[in-house]
Design a protein around this motif. Structure first.
Motif, PDB file in Angstrom:
ATOM      1  N   GLU A  32       0.887  -1.177  -0.072  1.00  0.00           N
ATOM      2  CA  GLU A  32       0.091   0.135  -0.064  1.00  0.00           C
ATOM      3  C   GLU A  32       0.894   1.243   0.026  1.00  0.00           C
ATOM      4  O   GLU A  32       0.556   2.364  -0.490  1.00  0.00           O
ATOM      5  CB  GLU A  32      -0.956  -0.055   1.118  1.00  0.00           C
ATOM      6  CG  GLU A  32      -1.560   1.095   1.538  1.00  0.00           C
ATOM      7  CD  GLU A  32      -1.951   1.856   2.850  1.00  0.00           C
ATOM      8  OE1 GLU A  32      -3.079   2.343   3.089  1.00  0.00           O
ATOM      9  OE2 GLU A  32      -1.000   1.401   3.631  1.00  0.00           O
ATOM     10  N   TRP A  59       2.083   2.021  -3.562  1.00  0.00           N
ATOM     11  CA  TRP A  59       0.919   2.392  -4.191  1.00  0.00           C
ATOM     12  C   TRP A  59       0.462   3.829  -3.921  1.00  0.00           C
ATOM     13  O   TRP A  59       0.429   4.682  -4.982  1.00  0.00           O
ATOM     14  CB  TRP A  59      -0.359   1.587  -4.053  1.00  0.00           C
ATOM     15  CG  TRP A  59      -1.580   2.015  -4.830  1.00  0.00           C
ATOM     16  CD1 TRP A  59      -2.653   2.732  -4.192  1.00  0.00           C
ATOM     17  CD2 TRP A  59      -1.838   2.008  -6.146  1.00  0.00           C
ATOM     18  NE1 TRP A  59      -3.578   2.948  -5.249  1.00  0.00           N
ATOM     19  CE2 TRP A  59      -2.988   2.432  -6.395  1.00  0.00           C
ATOM     20  CE3 TRP A  59      -0.948   1.517  -7.214  1.00  0.00           C
ATOM     21  CZ2 TRP A  59      -3.600   2.534  -7.589  1.00  0.00           C
ATOM     22  CZ3 TRP A  59      -1.562   1.621  -8.506  1.00  0.00           C
ATOM     23  CH2 TRP A  59      -2.880   2.180  -8.701  1.00  0.00           C
ATOM     24  N   TRP A  94       5.849  -3.392  -9.690  1.00  0.00           N
ATOM     25  CA  TRP A  94       5.685  -4.661  -8.890  1.00  0.00           C
ATOM     26  C   TRP A  94       6.458  -5.762  -9.066  1.00  0.00           C
ATOM     27  O   TRP A  94       6.858  -6.112 -10.417  1.00  0.00           O
ATOM     28  CB  TRP A  94       4.160  -5.130  -8.750  1.00  0.00           C
ATOM     29  CG  TRP A  94       3.329  -4.133  -8.060  1.00  0.00           C
ATOM     30  CD1 TRP A  94       2.029  -3.553  -9.154  1.00  0.00           C
ATOM     31  CD2 TRP A  94       3.065  -3.493  -7.110  1.00  0.00           C
ATOM     32  NE1 TRP A  94       1.466  -2.815  -8.440  1.00  0.00           N
ATOM     33  CE2 TRP A  94       1.974  -2.753  -7.010  1.00  0.00           C
ATOM     34  CE3 TRP A  94       3.614  -3.515  -5.749  1.00  0.00           C
ATOM     35  CZ2 TRP A  94       1.353  -1.853  -5.997  1.00  0.00           C
ATOM     36  CZ3 TRP A  94       3.126  -2.666  -4.520  1.00  0.00           C
ATOM     37  CH2 TRP A  94       2.305  -2.033  -4.613  1.00  0.00           C
ATOM     38  N   GLN A 139       0.664   7.288  -6.505  1.00  0.00           N
ATOM     39  CA  GLN A 139      -0.536   7.975  -6.728  1.00  0.00           C
ATOM     40  C   GLN A 139      -0.319   9.311  -6.270  1.00  0.00           C
ATOM     41  O   GLN A 139      -0.781  10.443  -7.065  1.00  0.00           O
ATOM     42  CB  GLN A 139      -1.597   7.590  -5.813  1.00  0.00           C
ATOM     43  CG  GLN A 139      -2.191   6.357  -6.033  1.00  0.00           C
ATOM     44  CD  GLN A 139      -2.770   6.184  -7.756  1.00  0.00           C
ATOM     45  OE1 GLN A 139      -3.604   6.896  -8.103  1.00  0.00           O
ATOM     46  NE2 GLN A 139      -1.997   5.215  -8.401  1.00  0.00           N
TER      47      GLN A 139
END
Length: 314
Positions: free
Chosen positions: A267, A270, A283, A274
């Motif tokens: 997370e 990610w 990944w 963003q």
């Protein structure tokens, strides 16, 4: 892309940075090459010969140092005058000392990603690009994931129980109790080393997808345990939350993250992707946290090649 062959430094030295600290600093590759700096994790993890193998030594001037208190830097495990602001200033001192006008790549893994982002936010004009591995945002919830029963402990219950049972009886969180117990020990005395081994063994056990057995953590256990607990009880000494500030970074950023990272859950990568205006997230399937995990090193090398193709690494 395979790792580059093992490499020896062409120069190493100790650099005094004030407050009684001396940093171990080494340079590898091409003395006239493109300057890059590689930041190790931890805090307190120290550098590794593996970090030298992530850049083409014919093309790059690879600069690696042990952060305050870590690796070969002196004093070993020293926590006085050792905060995030000090570490950021140290990178800038190294740049000036080496006569580098601008780092073409700042690469950081785990805690090193926290430090790389913090340096770029403070000295953006000195950073052409970032390559980040195993993103650690150093939020309270990220430390709770590692050091409470509600996070990684649920995936490694036996090792978590061992970590907790190694502590003397007391009140407070596991993090706070380890910090207090280690701070109360004389430098590397028997009790301090016992606690440091258990602290470091926990993170080592989480770092690979398939837990390693029989790993000797003695070499870096004391500085790793002392510095991690020192930093994490102070929430990394961050002046304000890191993630929202990253929206101000406009340099190219390559992010590499293991899809099964138990130290820094995906997370974090990610959310950073963003937030950053110019970032690419790769990944690595079937990989955990460590640079030594299958595919992580190769993905970092590929990330540098993508930056080259963009024309940013002259």
């Amino acid at each position: 892309m395979a790792l580059y062959p093992p490499l020896e430094p062409f120069h190493h030295e100790y650099l005094a940075v004030g407050d009684g600290h001396e940093l171990y600093l080494e340079q590898c590759g091409n003395p006239d090459g493109v300057p890059v700096v590689v930041l190790h994790g931890g805090p307190g993890g120290g550098s590794s010969p593996l970090l030298r193998r992530l850049f083409d030594p014919r093309h790059y001037r690879i600069v690696i140092h042990d952060q305050r208190g870590a690796g070969k830097s002196r004093p070993r495990a020293g926590t006085n005058h050792n905060t995030l602001a000090h570490l950021v200033d140290d990178i800038e001192r190294i740049r000036q000392h080496l006569g580098v006008s601008r780092w073409q790549v700042v690469m950081g893994g785990s805690w090193g990603s926290t430090l790389a982002l913090s340096y770029a936010l403070e000295h953006g004009e000195r950073v052409a690009s970032l390559v980040l591995r195993g993103v650690f945002l150093c939020r309270r919830q990220d430390m709770d994931w590692l050091y409470t029963e509600h996070g990684a402990a649920r995936y490694r219950p036996e090792q978590w129980q061992r970590l907790v049972e190694a502590l003397p009886a007391g009140e407070g969180t596991v993090l706070a109790r380890y910090h207090a117990a280690l701070a109360a020990c004389e430098d590397q005395n028997e009790e301090g080393m016992r606690l440091a081994r258990e602290w470091t063994r926990w993170e080592t056990h989480l770092s690979t997808l398939i837990p390693l057995t029989g790993v000797d953590v003695d070499d870096h256990a004391w500085p790793m345990a002392r510095l991690e607990t020192h930093y994490f009880v102070h929430e990394g000494f961050l002046p304000e939350p890191l993630l929202p500030r990253c929206a101000r970074l406009y340099c190219p950023v390559e992010i590499v993250h293991g899809s099964y990272d138990l130290v820094c859950p995906p997370e974090q990568a990610w959310l950073l992707h963003q937030t950053l205006p110019d970032s690419r997230l790769r990944w690595v399937p079937g990989a955990g946290h460590a640079t030594s995990e299958a595919g992580i090193g190769e993905a970092l090398i590929a990330a540098v090649h993508r930056l080259e193709q963009r024309g940013g690494l002259a």
